[in-house]
Design an enzyme around this catalytic site. Structure first.
Site, short mmCIF file in Angstrom:
data_model
loop_
_atom_site.label_atom_id
_atom_site.label_comp_id
_atom_site.label_asym_id
_atom_site.label_seq_id
_atom_site.Cartn_x
_atom_site.Cartn_y
_atom_site.Cartn_z
N ILE A 148 0.75 -1.12 -0.19
CA ILE A 148 -0.02 -0.09 0.11
C ILE A 148 0.85 1.24 0.01
O ILE A 148 0.72 2.26 -0.73
CB ILE A 148 -0.95 0.14 1.08
CG1 ILE A 148 -2.38 -1.04 0.95
CG2 ILE A 148 -1.65 1.28 1.50
CD1 ILE A 148 -2.97 -1.39 2.40
N HIS A 275 -13.39 5.23 7.58
CA HIS A 275 -12.58 3.87 7.30
C HIS A 275 -12.90 3.52 5.90
O HIS A 275 -13.55 2.27 5.45
CB HIS A 275 -13.01 2.53 8.15
CG HIS A 275 -11.79 1.45 8.28
ND1 HIS A 275 -11.16 0.83 9.44
CD2 HIS A 275 -10.87 1.17 7.28
CE1 HIS A 275 -10.22 0.26 9.01
NE2 HIS A 275 -9.99 0.27 7.66
#
Length: 316
Positions: A148, A275
């Protein structure tokens, strides 16, 4: 014995599943689809409370693989002690990189350019012009340089940043430059205009961003957390935000979900998203491809991808 596979996506909705296993659909319902003791390959339901996902683990005496559909595995680790030795825990590397990196850039740009302020002004019918910080010519520090973190740097490339610094648990060299160890953070933080947290939540990173870390950040810098909420000491962050010295963009918080009335909601200079890094239109097709590939490997007795640990192994 025929292998049983528990999937949180209905098997008829996944093209290309290999023949052989018996596929059961379970997305966290109160009733189990079959006896958990017969499950060989368990795919943990996605975006469910952690205690729900690990609920069947103490009963899974025959399980050989536990597969998450998230990049992080912290939500299932408390249940691993119930499993027999030799169970493989695999994560969803390759599923969330694009979406999380997109959101990271959105948070950086929205925070620097003052998009939340513009939206509020639009709601009031007010025109607020003036200069705002740009991402161009800034130094970005990425804390947590896995897949990521690398995807975030991929998307930073067109924005003409002055420099990207990379930090991970262990130092190494990449095609783009060195990756520094965590011990280099004290010297790197004062130079960074934007600090992006993309590290897994581990014993070593829990509370990593505390008062000392924040105090070393540059005046006017931006903290972006797309990792896990407990990587940041919430009270220390609130104290720093109240001074107005730094700003923050948080896709994850501690606690999470952030309850109504929590002071983070109204702290100065903070942008909060719920989130939202992973759940996008990109998730389902990539998750299905991952499951088909992993189950093909499983059926053919080939090595699985994305193995994070093996239960009972040293350090697991």
């Amino acid at each position: 014995m025929t292998a049983e596979v528990w999937l949180p996506i209905a098997p008829e909705e996944i093209d290309g599943l290999p023949e052989g296993p018996v596929y059961r659909f379970w997305d966290g319902a109160e009733e189990f689809p079959a006896d958990p003791a017969d499950c060989s390959f368990y795919v943990v339901p996605y975006m469910k409370p952690g205690d729900l996902g690990i609920r069947p683990l103490p009963l899974m005496r025959s399980v050989r693989v536990v597969q998450t559909l998230s990049a992080g595995i912290d939500h299932v680790q408390p249940g691993l002690k119930h499993l027999p030795d030799g169970v493989l825990l695999c994560n969803a590397r390759g599923v969330h990189e694009a979406s999380t990196a997109e959101l990271t850039l959105a948070l950086i740009l929205a925070s620097l350019r003052g998009i939340p302020d513009f939206v509020r002004a639009q709601d009031r019918g007010e025109w607020h012009d003036g200069f705002r910080p740009a991402l161009a010519d800034r130094t970005v520090l990425i804390v947590g340089y896995g897949s990521i973190g690398a995807a975030i740097e991929d998307r930073l490339a067109p924005f003409e940043v002055a420099r990207v610094a990379r930090v991970a648990r262990s130092p190494r060299t990449t095609a783009r430059g060195p990756v520094h160890p965590l011990t280099d953070l004290p010297s790197l933080l004062p130079e960074a205009d934007v600090v992006v947290l993309a590290t897994p939540l581990t014993e070593g990173t829990h509370g990593l961003v505390g008062a000392e870390f924040l105090a070393r950040m540059k005046d006017g810098s931006l903290l972006v957390n797309v990792a896990r909420g407990p990587v940041v000491d919430t009270m220390a962050l609130l104290a720093e935000l109240e001074t107005g010295r730094i700003t923050a963009a948080l896709d994850v918080t501690d606690p999470e979900p952030l309850p109504p009335g929590h002071p983070l909601w109204h702290a100065p200079g903070v942008l909060i998203t719920p989130h939202a890094g992973g759940p996008t239109s990109a998730f389902l097709p990539r998750a299905k491809r991952l499951l088909v590939d992993q189950l093909r490997r499983f059926v053919n007795r080939e090595p699985l991808a994305n193995v994070i640990l093996t239960t009972g192994a040293t350090g697991a």
